[in-house]
Design a protein around this motif. Structure first.
Motif, mmCIF file in Angstrom:
data_model
loop_
_atom_site.group_PDB
_atom_site.id
_atom_site.type_symbol
_atom_site.label_atom_id
_atom_site.label_comp_id
_atom_site.label_asym_id
_atom_site.label_seq_id
_atom_site.Cartn_x
_atom_site.Cartn_y
_atom_site.Cartn_z
ATOM 1 N N CYS A 227 6.214 -10.131 3.829
ATOM 2 C CA CYS A 227 4.983 -9.673 3.197
ATOM 3 C C CYS A 227 5.489 -8.757 2.100
ATOM 4 C CB CYS A 227 4.115 -8.919 4.202
ATOM 5 S SG CYS A 227 2.793 -7.990 3.393
ATOM 6 N N PHE A 228 5.466 -9.269 0.892
ATOM 7 C CA PHE A 228 6.117 -8.607 -0.238
ATOM 8 C C PHE A 228 5.251 -7.472 -0.772
ATOM 9 C CE2 PHE A 228 7.206 -9.003 -4.965
ATOM 10 C CZ PHE A 228 8.309 -8.175 -4.861
ATOM 11 N N ASP A 229 5.711 -6.238 -0.563
ATOM 12 C CA ASP A 229 4.980 -5.097 -1.119
ATOM 13 C C ASP A 229 5.561 -4.785 -2.498
ATOM 14 O OD1 ASP A 229 4.129 -2.415 -1.808
ATOM 15 O OD2 ASP A 229 3.335 -2.319 0.238
ATOM 16 N N MET A 230 4.878 -5.274 -3.523
ATOM 17 C CA MET A 230 5.386 -5.148 -4.904
ATOM 18 C C MET A 230 5.506 -3.702 -5.358
ATOM 19 S SD MET A 230 1.923 -6.687 -6.629
ATOM 20 C CE MET A 230 2.267 -6.407 -8.369
ATOM 21 N N GLY A 231 4.635 -2.842 -4.827
ATOM 22 C CA GLY A 231 4.656 -1.432 -5.206
ATOM 23 C C GLY A 231 5.866 -0.720 -4.618
ATOM 24 N N HIS A 232 6.079 -0.897 -3.328
ATOM 25 C CA HIS A 232 7.236 -0.246 -2.701
ATOM 26 C C HIS A 232 8.538 -0.819 -3.248
ATOM 27 C CE1 HIS A 232 4.911 2.278 -0.165
ATOM 28 N NE2 HIS A 232 4.365 1.300 0.544
ATOM 29 N N ASN A 233 8.537 -2.099 -3.587
ATOM 30 C CA ASN A 233 9.721 -2.713 -4.201
ATOM 31 C C ASN A 233 10.049 -2.018 -5.525
ATOM 32 O OD1 ASN A 233 11.365 -5.139 -3.402
ATOM 33 N ND2 ASN A 233 11.012 -5.686 -5.553
ATOM 34 N N MET A 234 9.010 -1.782 -6.314
ATOM 35 C CA MET A 234 9.168 -1.104 -7.607
ATOM 36 C C MET A 234 9.647 0.332 -7.393
ATOM 37 S SD MET A 234 8.279 -1.700 -11.049
ATOM 38 C CE MET A 234 10.027 -1.426 -11.236
ATOM 39 N N ARG A 235 9.063 1.005 -6.416
ATOM 40 C CA ARG A 235 9.487 2.375 -6.113
ATOM 41 C C ARG A 235 10.961 2.424 -5.724
ATOM 42 N NH1 ARG A 235 7.517 3.950 -1.637
ATOM 43 N NH2 ARG A 235 8.232 6.071 -1.958
ATOM 44 N N ASP A 236 11.468 1.318 -5.181
ATOM 45 C CA ASP A 236 12.889 1.247 -4.839
ATOM 46 C C ASP A 236 13.699 0.698 -6.028
ATOM 47 O OD1 ASP A 236 14.723 1.912 -2.790
ATOM 48 O OD2 ASP A 236 15.021 -0.224 -2.333
ATOM 49 N N GLN A 237 13.047 0.670 -7.191
ATOM 50 C CA GLN A 237 13.678 0.239 -8.444
ATOM 51 C C GLN A 237 14.167 -1.205 -8.431
ATOM 52 O OE1 GLN A 237 16.336 3.415 -9.806
ATOM 53 N NE2 GLN A 237 14.898 4.882 -8.933
ATOM 54 N N HIS A 238 13.396 -2.040 -7.726
ATOM 55 C CA HIS A 238 13.667 -3.478 -7.758
ATOM 56 C C HIS A 238 12.496 -4.152 -8.468
ATOM 57 C CE1 HIS A 238 17.124 -3.914 -4.854
ATOM 58 N NE2 HIS A 238 16.864 -2.616 -4.838
ATOM 59 N N ASP A 239 12.794 -5.012 -9.394
ATOM 60 C CA ASP A 239 11.789 -5.653 -10.244
ATOM 61 C C ASP A 239 10.893 -6.606 -9.432
ATOM 62 O OD1 ASP A 239 10.453 -7.430 -11.984
ATOM 63 O OD2 ASP A 239 11.960 -7.109 -13.547
ATOM 64 N N PRO A 240 9.607 -6.317 -9.349
ATOM 65 C CA PRO A 240 8.718 -7.148 -8.521
ATOM 66 C C PRO A 240 8.582 -8.580 -9.042
ATOM 67 C CG PRO A 240 7.588 -5.136 -9.224
ATOM 68 C CD PRO A 240 8.882 -5.188 -9.971
#
Lengths: 289, 289
Positions: free
Chosen positions: B188-201
């Motif tokens: 379940c891809f959390d695009m926001g938390h991914n971005m917060r971890d500096q990974h490009d959603p």
């Protein structure tokens, strides 16, 4: 100063509000917070709210909603700033708006049937410091309105109100009245009421672009008289096509959401509509100011 | 039947609600009102809400908001449907959702550390009748989760929770855990938390598309740990580009708004976000289901 400000704001409130809220909203203006951009006209589209959307809310409540929705332009209705406001009250009003990063860009709609009412409206607009009046004048006073436009160098946008409106049901009727009058005579184009009168809002936007000074941004459930306002993305008007046309004609006025649904609890509907407008513009690479 | 239904719904409520509201919402289901479309996968994008957005609201209040926003998919949280619900209670739950044109499409997120907790989650999902669990399993139980996916033919989406998450900060970490496991193991891809971890959603969406079963649709204020959820159009993620990518990969899951801001008064923010998503998709010619 603080007391007179509070007193004034209390007077213009439709509902009682707590001093706590007033204290939060109406501090001294922080100029650094004011980031309303003045320019549009091909550089972006200004999103605003038509004051009538907040008919059941006082100024504090209205500005709280605008701040939450990140919207920066308000067409001023007299229930938020009465016609007989003093210059000091007008100054406080503008400071209060600036506190929420909001600019009052026009006044109205104002109904006016006689020359004294027209005089009052132009004097009010001048004192408020705006260069645009949205009005509903009787057709026989239109030449006098045009004179006033010239005298004050203030533009005048006539509002179309759909099939029930015996005077101005759609944009074409307005255009025929004003086409030979001063170029400061134009319209506040209500795209929803135009659609309800079965006139194409996109074609009319392009057709009358030089005379469209203000816009009531909305959608309607049906292209007929019984259609009603709905959230911007849920109606029969193709909003992406409309926005594309706004950008094409380099519309420099404000796109003011007039939300005539759930008027006693409008925040969710206006917020959805504002989000929809911002989504459409973002996908089309258009900046929202 | 009516009484037991009301009693059940009252039991699962977090806040007391009036019988008047319950009566309005929970009549006999009208099948003709149920217009949830099942298909997506290139035909459009499904917009939903992650149940956690409604952590401070009971089911009635949550559905009232969904109905108002015209959103039709809900990822079911246990505070709306407890793990120990009976089959009758689950039936009533689904009927209640159908009343608001809402489909409960998955369950979770569910934390699970041990085999019995995994057993319970799969048994719950099976009884609820969904084919997707969103979960946060301890890494050492992953092989057991994969076995269960096969046994139940239920997919499992691991949720990434950003830089503070020691287990699954971003999509890449999850992918490395699951890439050699059963293909029903995904995220379940959390695009926001991914971005917060500096990974490009957007890159990660495309990279892991075959394993992305669910999506927490959101934006964040900054591409770093201290970024927080904001309205969909107001953050650092380029949503039009993200939506274009969703359409390109023919994403067939639900785009579920998880709004972790103003959680005690989330309607305006979720409505604006839903509007933004619908505006972006409309401008790109993509249907929202």
């Amino acid at each position: 100063m603080i007391n007179s400000r509070r007193q004034f704001l209390r007077n213009i409130s439709l509902a009682a509000t707590s001093v706590a809220i007033a204290g939060e909203v109406f501090g001294a203006p922080h100029k650094e917070n004011v980031r309303v951009k003045e320019s549009a006209g091909g550089k972006g589209l200004k999103l605003g709210v038509a004051g009538y959307s907040f008919v059941h809310f006082n100024l504090e409540e209205s500005l709280k909603m605008m701040k939450r929705m990140d919207i920066h332009y308000l067409c001023i209705k007299d229930f938020h700033l009465p016609y007989d406001s003093s210059d000091e009250q007008i100054k406080i009003f503008h400071e209060t708006l600036a506190q929420s990063n909001v600019k009052g860009y026009a006044v109205g709609p104002i109904y006016m049937k006689s020359n004294p009412e027209i005089d009052r409206a132009f004097e009010y607009a001048k004192r408020v410091g705006v260069d645009l009046i949205v009005g509903i004048p009787e057709p026989d006073v239109l030449p006098y309105v045009a004179e006033k436009c010239k005298e004050y160098n203030i533009r005048y946008g006539i509002h179309n109100h759909g099939p029930e409106d015996k005077l101005y049901p759609n944009a074409s009727v307005i255009y025929n009245y004003i086409k030979n009058l001063d170029s400061r005579m134009g319209m506040c184009f209500d795209m929803g009421h135009n659609m309800r009168d079965q006139h194409d809002p996109i074609k009319d936007l392009i057709r009358y672009k030089d005379r469209i000074f203000d816009l009531h941004l909305k959608n309607v459930t049906m292209a007929e008289a019984k259609g009603t306002t709905c959230e911007l993305g849920r109606g029969v008007i193709d909003i992406p096509a409309f926005v594309k046309a706004l950008n094409k004609i380099k519309y420099s006025g404000v796109c003011s959401l007039e939300f005539e649904k759930d008027m006693k609890d409008p925040l969710a509907g206006i917020a959805e509509s504002a989000g929809y407008f911002k989504g459409v513009t973002a996908a089309q690479g258009i900046q929202v100011l």
